[in-house]
Design a protein around this motif. Structure first.
Motif, PDB file in Angstrom:
ATOM      1  N   ALA A  65      73.747 -53.753  40.973  1.00  0.00           N
ATOM      2  CA  ALA A  65      73.638 -52.730  42.003  1.00  0.00           C
ATOM      3  C   ALA A  65      72.760 -51.572  41.536  1.00  0.00           C
ATOM      4  O   ALA A  65      71.955 -51.033  42.315  1.00  0.00           O
ATOM      5  CB  ALA A  65      75.031 -52.225  42.376  1.00  0.00           C
ATOM      6  N   ALA A  66      72.906 -51.188  40.278  1.00  0.00           N
ATOM      7  CA  ALA A  66      72.102 -50.096  39.741  1.00  0.00           C
ATOM      8  C   ALA A  66      70.627 -50.476  39.675  1.00  0.00           C
ATOM      9  O   ALA A  66      69.748 -49.663  39.995  1.00  0.00           O
ATOM     10  CB  ALA A  66      72.613 -49.705  38.356  1.00  0.00           C
ATOM     11  N   LEU A  67      70.334 -51.717  39.282  1.00  0.00           N
ATOM     12  CA  LEU A  67      68.948 -52.182  39.215  1.00  0.00           C
ATOM     13  C   LEU A  67      68.275 -52.109  40.580  1.00  0.00           C
ATOM     14  O   LEU A  67      67.097 -51.768  40.689  1.00  0.00           O
ATOM     15  CB  LEU A  67      68.894 -53.617  38.677  1.00  0.00           C
ATOM     16  CG  LEU A  67      68.952 -53.780  37.161  1.00  0.00           C
ATOM     17  CD1 LEU A  67      69.078 -55.257  36.787  1.00  0.00           C
ATOM     18  CD2 LEU A  67      67.717 -53.167  36.498  1.00  0.00           C
ATOM     19  N   ALA A  68      69.027 -52.420  41.613  1.00  0.00           N
ATOM     20  CA  ALA A  68      68.487 -52.350  42.971  1.00  0.00           C
ATOM     21  C   ALA A  68      68.092 -50.927  43.345  1.00  0.00           C
ATOM     22  O   ALA A  68      67.240 -50.715  44.221  1.00  0.00           O
ATOM     23  CB  ALA A  68      69.506 -52.894  43.969  1.00  0.00           C
ATOM     24  N   ASP A  72      68.429 -48.917  35.166  1.00  0.00           N
ATOM     25  CA  ASP A  72      68.623 -50.050  34.261  1.00  0.00           C
ATOM     26  C   ASP A  72      69.742 -49.718  33.267  1.00  0.00           C
ATOM     27  O   ASP A  72      69.484 -49.192  32.179  1.00  0.00           O
ATOM     28  CB  ASP A  72      67.325 -50.362  33.517  1.00  0.00           C
ATOM     29  CG  ASP A  72      67.443 -51.558  32.579  1.00  0.00           C
ATOM     30  OD1 ASP A  72      68.401 -52.347  32.752  1.00  0.00           O
ATOM     31  OD2 ASP A  72      66.594 -51.693  31.688  1.00  0.00           O
ATOM     32  N   ILE A  73      70.970 -50.008  33.654  1.00  0.00           N
ATOM     33  CA  ILE A  73      72.108 -49.663  32.797  1.00  0.00           C
ATOM     34  C   ILE A  73      72.054 -50.470  31.495  1.00  0.00           C
ATOM     35  O   ILE A  73      71.966 -51.696  31.514  1.00  0.00           O
ATOM     36  CB  ILE A  73      73.444 -49.925  33.506  1.00  0.00           C
ATOM     37  CG1 ILE A  73      73.565 -49.063  34.771  1.00  0.00           C
ATOM     38  CG2 ILE A  73      74.608 -49.624  32.551  1.00  0.00           C
ATOM     39  CD1 ILE A  73      74.853 -49.275  35.534  1.00  0.00           C
ATOM     40  N   LYS A  74      72.115 -49.763  30.395  1.00  0.00           N
ATOM     41  CA  LYS A  74      72.063 -50.383  29.067  1.00  0.00           C
ATOM     42  C   LYS A  74      73.304 -49.989  28.275  1.00  0.00           C
ATOM     43  O   LYS A  74      73.707 -48.825  28.266  1.00  0.00           O
ATOM     44  CB  LYS A  74      70.814 -49.933  28.308  1.00  0.00           C
ATOM     45  CG  LYS A  74      70.707 -50.482  26.893  1.00  0.00           C
ATOM     46  CD  LYS A  74      69.475 -49.953  26.189  1.00  0.00           C
ATOM     47  CE  LYS A  74      69.406 -50.439  24.742  1.00  0.00           C
ATOM     48  NZ  LYS A  74      68.212 -49.886  24.034  1.00  0.00           N
ATOM     49  N   ILE A  75      73.898 -50.973  27.611  1.00  0.00           N
ATOM     50  CA  ILE A  75      75.067 -50.713  26.765  1.00  0.00           C
ATOM     51  C   ILE A  75      74.616 -50.293  25.370  1.00  0.00           C
ATOM     52  O   ILE A  75      73.870 -51.007  24.704  1.00  0.00           O
ATOM     53  CB  ILE A  75      75.957 -51.963  26.665  1.00  0.00           C
ATOM     54  CG1 ILE A  75      76.523 -52.331  28.044  1.00  0.00           C
ATOM     55  CG2 ILE A  75      77.094 -51.720  25.667  1.00  0.00           C
ATOM     56  CD1 ILE A  75      77.328 -53.616  28.039  1.00  0.00           C
ATOM     57  N   VAL A  76      75.058 -49.140  24.940  1.00  0.00           N
ATOM     58  CA  VAL A  76      74.803 -48.678  23.580  1.00  0.00           C
ATOM     59  C   VAL A  76      75.899 -49.182  22.651  1.00  0.00           C
ATOM     60  O   VAL A  76      75.645 -49.593  21.517  1.00  0.00           O
ATOM     61  CB  VAL A  76      74.729 -47.144  23.530  1.00  0.00           C
ATOM     62  CG1 VAL A  76      74.545 -46.651  22.092  1.00  0.00           C
ATOM     63  CG2 VAL A  76      73.599 -46.639  24.412  1.00  0.00           C
ATOM     64  N   ILE A 131      73.766 -45.911  28.970  1.00  0.00           N
ATOM     65  CA  ILE A 131      72.618 -45.063  29.267  1.00  0.00           C
ATOM     66  C   ILE A 131      71.717 -45.806  30.258  1.00  0.00           C
ATOM     67  O   ILE A 131      71.989 -46.957  30.609  1.00  0.00           O
ATOM     68  CB  ILE A 131      71.807 -44.713  28.001  1.00  0.00           C
ATOM     69  CG1 ILE A 131      71.237 -46.001  27.375  1.00  0.00           C
ATOM     70  CG2 ILE A 131      72.648 -43.931  27.000  1.00  0.00           C
ATOM     71  CD1 ILE A 131      70.241 -45.733  26.260  1.00  0.00           C
ATOM     72  N   ASP A 132      70.663 -45.151  30.671  1.00  0.00           N
ATOM     73  CA  ASP A 132      69.609 -45.798  31.456  1.00  0.00           C
ATOM     74  C   ASP A 132      68.563 -46.296  30.469  1.00  0.00           C
ATOM     75  O   ASP A 132      67.991 -45.508  29.699  1.00  0.00           O
ATOM     76  CB  ASP A 132      68.992 -44.786  32.435  1.00  0.00           C
ATOM     77  CG  ASP A 132      67.974 -45.433  33.376  1.00  0.00           C
ATOM     78  OD1 ASP A 132      67.604 -46.601  33.161  1.00  0.00           O
ATOM     79  OD2 ASP A 132      67.557 -44.761  34.332  1.00  0.00           O
ATOM     80  N   GLY A 133      68.315 -47.618  30.477  1.00  0.00           N
ATOM     81  CA  GLY A 133      67.372 -48.188  29.522  1.00  0.00           C
ATOM     82  C   GLY A 133      65.919 -48.006  29.896  1.00  0.00           C
ATOM     83  O   GLY A 133      65.031 -48.345  29.099  1.00  0.00           O
ATOM     84  N   ALA A 134      65.636 -47.475  31.070  1.00  0.00           N
ATOM     85  CA  ALA A 134      64.248 -47.364  31.523  1.00  0.00           C
ATOM     86  C   ALA A 134      63.471 -46.212  30.879  1.00  0.00           C
ATOM     87  O   ALA A 134      62.355 -46.418  30.398  1.00  0.00           O
ATOM     88  CB  ALA A 134      64.212 -47.249  33.045  1.00  0.00           C
ATOM     89  N   PRO A 135      64.004 -44.983  30.852  1.00  0.00           N
ATOM     90  CA  PRO A 135      63.229 -43.869  30.291  1.00  0.00           C
ATOM     91  C   PRO A 135      63.010 -44.014  28.784  1.00  0.00           C
ATOM     92  O   PRO A 135      63.867 -44.536  28.064  1.00  0.00           O
ATOM     93  CB  PRO A 135      64.102 -42.647  30.584  1.00  0.00           C
ATOM     94  CG  PRO A 135      65.069 -43.085  31.622  1.00  0.00           C
ATOM     95  CD  PRO A 135      65.299 -44.537  31.377  1.00  0.00           C
ATOM     96  N   PHE A 156      70.570 -41.576  36.138  1.00  0.00           N
ATOM     97  CA  PHE A 156      71.657 -42.497  35.758  1.00  0.00           C
ATOM     98  C   PHE A 156      73.012 -41.850  36.006  1.00  0.00           C
ATOM     99  O   PHE A 156      73.898 -42.453  36.617  1.00  0.00           O
ATOM    100  CB  PHE A 156      71.520 -42.877  34.286  1.00  0.00           C
ATOM    101  CG  PHE A 156      72.776 -43.440  33.667  1.00  0.00           C
ATOM    102  CD1 PHE A 156      73.105 -44.778  33.807  1.00  0.00           C
ATOM    103  CD2 PHE A 156      73.644 -42.623  32.944  1.00  0.00           C
ATOM    104  CE1 PHE A 156      74.259 -45.300  33.249  1.00  0.00           C
ATOM    105  CE2 PHE A 156      74.804 -43.130  32.379  1.00  0.00           C
ATOM    106  CZ  PHE A 156      75.115 -44.476  32.538  1.00  0.00           C
ATOM    107  N   LYS A 157      73.173 -40.616  35.559  1.00  0.00           N
ATOM    108  CA  LYS A 157      74.451 -39.921  35.703  1.00  0.00           C
ATOM    109  C   LYS A 157      74.789 -39.701  37.173  1.00  0.00           C
ATOM    110  O   LYS A 157      75.945 -39.897  37.596  1.00  0.00           O
ATOM    111  CB  LYS A 157      74.404 -38.586  34.970  1.00  0.00           C
ATOM    112  CG  LYS A 157      75.706 -37.785  35.022  1.00  0.00           C
ATOM    113  CD  LYS A 157      76.863 -38.543  34.386  1.00  0.00           C
ATOM    114  CE  LYS A 157      78.093 -37.670  34.189  1.00  0.00           C
ATOM    115  NZ  LYS A 157      78.595 -37.082  35.447  1.00  0.00           N
TER     116      LYS A 157
END
Length: 243
Positions: A65-68, A72-76, A131-135, A156-157
């Motif tokens: 859903a976030a990608l749409a 780009d949700i990324k797991i740290v 986090i957002d993996g895009a920036p 992202f937040k």
């Protein structure tokens, strides 16, 4: 450096009962003490995700859903074992004390963001740092300022604030000035359908009694009163929606 016993034993027995409401004092056997402390192997799902099945499936749907929406949700960080948390705790303890901090000051500094091993929500396979993996981001990505207005993770937040609960993910350490314990972590989310009953189980078990058998640097400076306050402030003073 010689390791020492983790918790002073004096006056320790029964500590768990002093902080648990009587309505919760029921027999609980669903989650073992070893499991809650990150000392038991649990089945984890997803390459680079490492969550329990329900939490994994909900995260995958949230990520789609976030990608749409361009996020780009990324797991740290997700699941951590007891031993992994011990490495984190001791590394920080050595760093702070080598820099000249007194042991108690070093421990207080550690628990601004890091848990005592055996008490981390990351042991449960329900919690993640996201986090957002895009920036493109320089330095430590887990910095609250990066999630605020103008920061690289602002979008992202805002997306998570609006959408994460649709997937049963809740922020754990909120930006509430009245909240004690761990500092604000805009990156730490928990899968409520599993983590809520796990926290209840945690409160019913005398996990602190188990910790006195463990062996950590700085342990001789941790008293029963310190641990009691730590549980009340750091473990239980969280987003009330997760209690």
């Amino acid at each position: 450096m010689e390791r020492r016993l983790f918790i002073k034993r004096s006056g320790f027995c029964g500590l768990a009962l002093t902080i648990v409401p009587s309505t919760l004092l029921i027999q609980d056997t669903k989650y073992s003490i070893e499991e809650l402390m990150g000392k038991e192997d649990i089945e984890l799902y997803g390459d680079g995700i490492n969550l329990r099945k329900e939490a994994h499936d909900a995260f995958v749907e949230m990520k789609k859903a976030a990608l749409a929406d361009g996020i780009d949700i990324k797991i740290v960080s997700s699941y951590r074992s007891f031993d992994r948390q011990a490495v984190i705790f001791e590394r920080k303890y050595l760093k702070y004390t080598d820099d000249g901090m007194e042991p108690l000051d070093a421990i207080d500094k550690i628990i601004e963001y890091s848990t005592i091993p055996g008490t981390s929500r990351h042991h449960w396979g329900t919690d993640m740092d996201l986090i957002d993996g895009a920036p493109k981001v320089d330095g430590d990505v887990l910095d609250a300022s990066k999630f605020s207005t103008g920061g690289p993770f602002e979008k992202f937040k805002l997306w998570m604030d609006e959408n994460s609960k649709k997937f049963d993910y809740y922020l754990v350490y909120t930006d509430d000035s009245k909240r004690k314990g761990f500092k604000y972590e805009p990156w730490h989310y928990s899968y409520a359908p599993l983590s809520i009953p796990m926290l209840k189980s945690f409160r019913l078990k005398n996990i602190m009694k188990q910790l006195e058998q463990e062996d950590f640097l700085g342990s001789d400076h941790l008293t029963t009163e310190f641990v009691k306050t730590y549980i009340e402030d750091n473990i239980l003073d969280i987003n009330p929606e997760l209690l």
